[in-house]
Design an enzyme around this catalytic site. Sequence first.
Site, PDB file in Angstrom:
ATOM      1  N   ASN A 244      -9.605   8.927   5.325  1.00 21.07           N
ATOM      2  CA  ASN A 244      -8.825   9.160   6.504  1.00 21.07           C
ATOM      3  C   ASN A 244      -8.805   7.459   6.641  1.00 21.07           C
ATOM      4  O   ASN A 244      -9.504   6.592   6.220  1.00 21.07           O
ATOM      5  CB  ASN A 244      -9.646   9.517   7.940  1.00 21.07           C
ATOM      6  CG  ASN A 244     -10.068  10.892   7.841  1.00 21.07           C
ATOM      7  OD1 ASN A 244      -9.064  11.560   7.509  1.00 21.07           O
ATOM      8  ND2 ASN A 244     -11.258  11.345   8.352  1.00 21.07           N
TER       9      ASN A 244
ATOM     10  N   ASP B 162      -3.613  -2.250  -7.480  1.00 17.21           N
ATOM     11  CA  ASP B 162      -3.555  -2.148  -6.591  1.00 17.21           C
ATOM     12  C   ASP B 162      -3.526  -3.890  -5.835  1.00 17.21           C
ATOM     13  O   ASP B 162      -4.193  -4.129  -4.972  1.00 17.21           O
ATOM     14  CB  ASP B 162      -4.970  -1.842  -5.702  1.00 17.21           C
ATOM     15  CG  ASP B 162      -5.756  -0.989  -5.744  1.00 17.21           C
ATOM     16  OD1 ASP B 162      -5.195   0.320  -6.446  1.00 17.21           O
ATOM     17  OD2 ASP B 162      -7.254  -0.238  -6.602  1.00 17.21           O
TER      18      ASP B 162
ATOM     19  N   HIS C 250      -0.228   1.753  -2.738  1.00 16.47           N
ATOM     20  CA  HIS C 250      -1.163   0.683  -2.609  1.00 16.47           C
ATOM     21  C   HIS C 250      -0.548  -0.381  -2.368  1.00 16.47           C
ATOM     22  O   HIS C 250      -0.711  -1.305  -3.553  1.00 16.47           O
ATOM     23  CB  HIS C 250      -2.566   0.649  -3.221  1.00 16.47           C
ATOM     24  CG  HIS C 250      -3.237  -0.066  -3.298  1.00 16.47           C
ATOM     25  ND1 HIS C 250      -4.410   0.752  -2.724  1.00 16.47           N
ATOM     26  CD2 HIS C 250      -4.103  -0.878  -2.188  1.00 16.47           C
ATOM     27  CE1 HIS C 250      -6.042   0.011  -2.278  1.00 16.47           C
ATOM     28  NE2 HIS C 250      -5.093  -1.098  -2.271  1.00 16.47           N
TER      29      HIS C 250
ATOM     30  N   GLU D 256      -5.098   5.997   2.588  1.00 18.10           N
ATOM     31  CA  GLU D 256      -5.433   4.583   2.047  1.00 18.10           C
ATOM     32  C   GLU D 256      -5.581   3.984   1.389  1.00 18.10           C
ATOM     33  O   GLU D 256      -3.597   3.523   2.447  1.00 18.10           O
ATOM     34  CB  GLU D 256      -6.593   5.156   0.548  1.00 18.10           C
ATOM     35  CG  GLU D 256      -5.554   5.243  -1.028  1.00 18.10           C
ATOM     36  CD  GLU D 256      -6.670   6.090  -2.047  1.00 18.10           C
ATOM     37  OE1 GLU D 256      -7.536   6.223  -2.194  1.00 18.10           O
ATOM     38  OE2 GLU D 256      -5.641   5.765  -2.732  1.00 18.10           O
TER      39      GLU D 256
END
Length: 312
Positions: free
Chosen positions: A151, A13, A250, A186
């Site tokens: 979402n 991430d 990510h 995401e």
Amino acid sequence: MTWNNPLIPQRADPQISRVDGRYWFTASVPSYDAIEIRSADSIAGLATATPQVIWRKHDSGPMSFHVWAPELHRIAGRWYVYFAASERDDIWKLRMYVLECEGDDPLRDAWLERGQIATPEEGFSLDATPFEHHGKRYLCWAQKSPPTESNLYIAELANPWTLKTEPVVIARPDLAWERIGFCVNEGPAVLKRNGRVFIAYSAAATDANYCMGLLWADENADLLDPTSWSKSPVPVFKTDESVSQFGPGHNSFTTTPDGQTDLLVYHARNYRDIVGDPLNDPNRHTRVQAFGWRVDGFPDFGTPVADGPYSI
């Protein structure tokens, strides 16, 4: 410019930003129990820069488990970190939180807990990213609603840790490639260029199926109107087995020091097969590569590059 990919091992991430002539890096640490940042005057320099832990999880209660996906942002002259965390006694009670640096040096000055970003529908939420557009500041994040789907939401901010407007859903995992393993949108990352606001995001389970999608809206559209947003029907960045790069995603964006070349920052593994839960596999490594633009004004992320030296 030359660096080695992966740039930083075992950092998932990843977020790299360029502020005041320096690169700043933060990411999830494998133990999911702290937030660290590092800084350097070059992309390559981040690989050897000393990481500084600026915050550690609580022993119990909120912010005591699953410290995920921090992002460091400079807003109106102040430093903020956005991150998600859950509770030791309820490990999937994931919520979004904000830290504010009390000084000008995020590596050395103290950090203040500004608390949770409250959303009207209390629930599993993560990956908050703020951005400014046409004089307003927005927050985009991922939240489960209904409970089985993650979402993407957007709202205007009243201040860096408080929503000003009712959140609206701008993307749901309604395409087949977004629903492999888990139904997921995401990790939003914002890119403004060529008359559009782009949001890259990640989809599917965090294994080799993980990939990037793309949303876009006209720069003059109402960003809080879900109908302003369009979605690519296919992934824009995905696994490339030929170079042993699996589950890229990510992401974040930065540029070369001269601002002339755009850089895609992301994590990926160099193997497909994972033993056990992918979240417990620490080998999502931070990678950086350049990307270009198509004649229609859309980004062309290409494909993941192989491990090894990388030059632009």
